[in-house]
Design an enzyme around this catalytic site. Structure first.
Site: not given
Length: 267
Positions: A83, A167, A185, A239, A246, A249, A255
């Site tokens: 991270e 986060y 994030d 995304c 799309c 997705c 959405c």
């Protein structure tokens, strides 16, 4: 878990797509019904997103280590390193650095024994050297002050470890320990904003708090770590800031941004 810095699309939003006026009953940090999910919608989203993640997730070394390591401290350490490295750095760049780092210092005790010069040398080329220094400082604190045990909750991780923000704490706690806590994030912000047509400035405290509340409500209680990684993976690979895929997705049917853009294109 790769998270490049992202921004919202600059596309000018027609009036019909803009957020409805805020009512007097809406208070800072709350989520109006228009921007939230029903219980059934949340359950459907978790199911669809996790099924997609199981099929399509990228094979990354920190994911393999986190899923195979039985020792909770080693698992948390591996996630922590990844991270920190991934902050403002592309996944493709981090992979080699991560593998070399974990080969040199496979445990937090090994890192605590290293000198700052050795850490800086291993970090060379990643940039933002303060990230490596804070990681080294945190390892020393865990070994010297916390009896070698990395904190087990997001709250304690953020409170006790230098350089660990909200986060990073949420990511470590959910992936390593299974704590049911969300993460936010840049990728998650974009996914949530598009799913529910949230157009407000996410850098303001009220909107940031609302997004965190939304993430915490959505996170899957049985697979919180996988869910959080799936949200970030979706934002990083599907995304995307520009030319979002799309058609690929798994959450297209939920959405609102996709629905509204489709209606505009039809009309």
């Amino acid at each position: 878990m790769g998270r490049p810095v992202v921004r919202h699309s600059s596309r000018k939003i027609p009036k019909r797509e803009q957020k409805p006026p805020t009512t007097k009953s809406d208070s800072p940090g709350t989520i109006p019904p228009y921007h939230s999910f029903t219980h059934l919608e949340a359950e459907s989203l978790r199911k669809d997103l996790l099924a997609w993640y199981d099929r399509c997730k990228r094979d990354l070394p920190w994911r393999r280590l986190a899923s195979s390591e039985s020792d909770p401290d080693r698992r948390a350490y591996s996630v922590w390193v990844s991270e920190v490295m991934l902050q403002q750095t592309q996944v493709s760049t981090v992979i080699d650095y991560y593998n070399k780092w974990m080969k040199t210092w496979p445990t937090i005790q090994d890192l605590a024994k290293a000198s700052l010069e050795e850490v800086n040398e291993k970090w060379s080329g990643l940039g933002y050297y303060s990230r490596g220094r804070r990681l080294h400082e945190g390892a020393g604190k865990v070994v010297l002050e916390l009896e070698g045990q990395i904190p087990r909750t997001a709250e304690d991780l953020q409170r006790l470890l230098p350089g660990v923000g909200r986060y990073t704490a949420g990511a470590i706690a959910s992936i390593s320990y299974g704590q049911v806590t969300g993460v936010v994030d840049g990728n998650v912000i974009r996914v949530l904003s598009r799913l529910r047509c949230i157009g407000a400035d996410f850098t303001t405290p009220a909107v940031s708090d609302a997004l965190w509340s939304l993430a915490n409500c959505l996170v899957d209680p049985l697979r919180p770590g996988d869910f959080n990684q799936a949200m970030m993976e979706l934002g990083a690979t599907v995304c995307t800031p520009k030319k979002a895929l799309c058609s690929d997705c798994p959450l297209q049917n939920q959405c609102r941004a996709y629905r509204r853009v489709s209606c505009v294109m039809v009309t």
